[in-house]
Scaffold this active site. Structure first.
Site, PDB file in Angstrom:
ATOM      1  N   GLU A  82      32.024  38.429  77.100  1.00 50.43           N
ATOM      2  CA  GLU A  82      31.476  37.731  76.117  1.00 50.43           C
ATOM      3  C   GLU A  82      30.543  36.573  77.113  1.00 50.43           C
ATOM      4  O   GLU A  82      31.103  36.394  77.941  1.00 50.43           O
ATOM      5  CB  GLU A  82      32.555  36.794  75.218  1.00 50.43           C
ATOM      6  CG  GLU A  82      32.664  38.265  74.429  1.00 50.43           C
ATOM      7  CD  GLU A  82      32.213  38.759  73.464  1.00 50.43           C
ATOM      8  OE1 GLU A  82      31.205  37.868  73.761  1.00 50.43           O
ATOM      9  OE2 GLU A  82      32.693  39.757  72.479  1.00 50.43           O
ATOM     10  N   ARG A  92      36.813  34.994  58.227  1.00 47.33           N
ATOM     11  CA  ARG A  92      36.242  35.845  57.214  1.00 47.33           C
ATOM     12  C   ARG A  92      37.549  36.089  56.670  1.00 47.33           C
ATOM     13  O   ARG A  92      37.814  35.971  55.235  1.00 47.33           O
ATOM     14  CB  ARG A  92      35.427  37.160  57.547  1.00 47.33           C
ATOM     15  CG  ARG A  92      36.018  38.820  57.055  1.00 47.33           C
ATOM     16  CD  ARG A  92      35.386  39.721  57.481  1.00 47.33           C
ATOM     17  NE  ARG A  92      36.359  39.609  58.189  1.00 47.33           N
ATOM     18  CZ  ARG A  92      37.523  41.252  58.089  1.00 47.33           C
ATOM     19  NH1 ARG A  92      37.755  41.149  57.039  1.00 47.33           N
ATOM     20  NH2 ARG A  92      38.259  40.907  59.341  1.00 47.33           N
ATOM     21  N   CYS A 145      38.966  34.258  68.603  1.00 50.67           N
ATOM     22  CA  CYS A 145      38.302  34.030  69.543  1.00 50.67           C
ATOM     23  C   CYS A 145      37.271  33.664  70.270  1.00 50.67           C
ATOM     24  O   CYS A 145      37.302  32.644  71.699  1.00 50.67           O
ATOM     25  CB  CYS A 145      38.208  35.866  69.740  1.00 50.67           C
ATOM     26  SG  CYS A 145      39.184  37.573  69.260  1.00 50.67           S
ATOM     27  N   HIS A 167      36.584  41.332  75.113  1.00 55.65           N
ATOM     28  CA  HIS A 167      37.612  41.254  74.242  1.00 55.65           C
ATOM     29  C   HIS A 167      37.107  43.132  74.438  1.00 55.65           C
ATOM     30  O   HIS A 167      36.208  43.960  75.127  1.00 55.65           O
ATOM     31  CB  HIS A 167      35.564  41.794  72.629  1.00 55.65           C
ATOM     32  CG  HIS A 167      35.918  40.533  72.032  1.00 55.65           C
ATOM     33  ND1 HIS A 167      35.088  39.642  71.439  1.00 55.65           N
ATOM     34  CD2 HIS A 167      37.050  40.285  71.042  1.00 55.65           C
ATOM     35  CE1 HIS A 167      35.094  38.788  70.607  1.00 55.65           C
ATOM     36  NE2 HIS A 167      36.715  39.153  70.623  1.00 55.65           N
TER      37      HIS A 167
END
Length: 209
Positions: A82, A92, A145, A167
Site C-alpha cells: 500500500e 461498509r 486497515c 494487504h
C-alpha cells in the site's frame, strides 16, 4: 534493529484472518532467515479505536525501526504494497466493537494523506523474486486497515522509522506460506533500507485508471 509486524484478528464471522496467519508463519520462519533483526509480532483487533490504540502502545514499548502492518484484502489476486493512507473512515460494515463511522477523519485535523515510508519499489522487486504475485496499490480502502495505516504514519511522521501497510489475499488465492514469504521479503528489504545497505528502486508500478 527491532522490527514490528502486526496482523489482524478474525472478523465478520470468519474463523481465521490470513493476515495474522501469515504473520505467525513469518515469525516461525524468521530464525531460519539468520537475520540480525529482532522480530516482534502482535495481533490487532479489527476496531477503529482498538487497533490504533494497541499499535501506539506497541510503538512506545518496543521503539521499532521498521513497522509493517498487515491486513486481509479478500478480493485481491496479489499481495498489495500500500502506497497511500487517507484520513477518512467510511465503514461498509461495523467493526468488532460494533462501530461503523461514515465520512469521519481518522485523526481530526490531520493531513489528507500520508505516503508509505517503506522502500516500496525495492520491496516490489524482492517479492517478485519469491514468485508470489504482488503489486503496488494506491488505495488501502476506508475500513480499519486504512485507519491503522494512517494512524501508524501519523504517529511516526517526524521519525526515520520505515513504516507501511501490506494487504495479503485470501488463502485460496495465495497460500498463507506464500504470503509469509512475501512479508519476509518486504521486512528484509525495509530493514536493509533503514540500515543504509540498499537504496529504493526507480521502477514503474503505476496504473492508468
Amino acid at each position: 534493529m527491532k522490527v514490528l509486524v502486526t496482523g489482524f484478528e478474525p472478523f465478520d464471522g470468519a474463523a481465521v484472518n490470513e493476515s495474522w496467519e501469515a504473520v505467525r508463519c513469518l515469525r516461525a520462519a524468521w530464525a531460519d532467515e539468520q537475520r540480525a533483526e529482532e522480530l516482534v509480532v502482535a495481533r490487532l483487533p479489527v476496531s477503529f479505536r482498538g487497533a490504533p490504540a494497541l499499535l501506539h502502545r506497541l510503538l512506545a514499548e518496543h521503539s521499532p525501526q521498521v513497522v509493517v502492518c498487515v491486513g486481509l484484502a479478500a478480493g485481491s489476486r496479489a499481495v498489495r504494497l500500500e502506497r497511500v493512507a487517507v484520513n477518512v473512515v467510511d465503514a461498509r460494515i461495523p467493526d468488532a466493537a460494533g462501530r461503523a463511522p461514515v465520512d469521519e477523519p481518522v485523526v481530526a485535523d490531520g493531513p489528507v494523506a500520508y505516503l508509505s515510508s517503506l522502500p516500496l519499489k525495492a520491496a516490489l522487486a524482492s517479492v517478485r523474486g519469491t514468485g508470489v504475485p504482488v503489486a503496488v496499490s494506491n488505495t488501502a480502502g476506508t475500513y480499519v486497515c486504512n485507519a491503522t495505516f494512517y494512524a501508524l504514519a501519523h504517529a511516526l511522521a517526524a521519525t526515520d522509522v520505515r513504516a507501511g501497510f501490506v494487504h495479503v489475499p485470501a488463502a485460496d488465492v495465495v497460500p498463507v506460506a506464500g504470503s509469509a514469504r512475501a512479508l519476509a521479503a518486504v521486512v528484509r528489504t525495509a530493514a536493509d533500507h533503514r540500515a543504509g545497505r540498499i537504496d529504493d528502486l526507480v521502477l514503474a508500478a503505476g496504473t492508468e485508471h
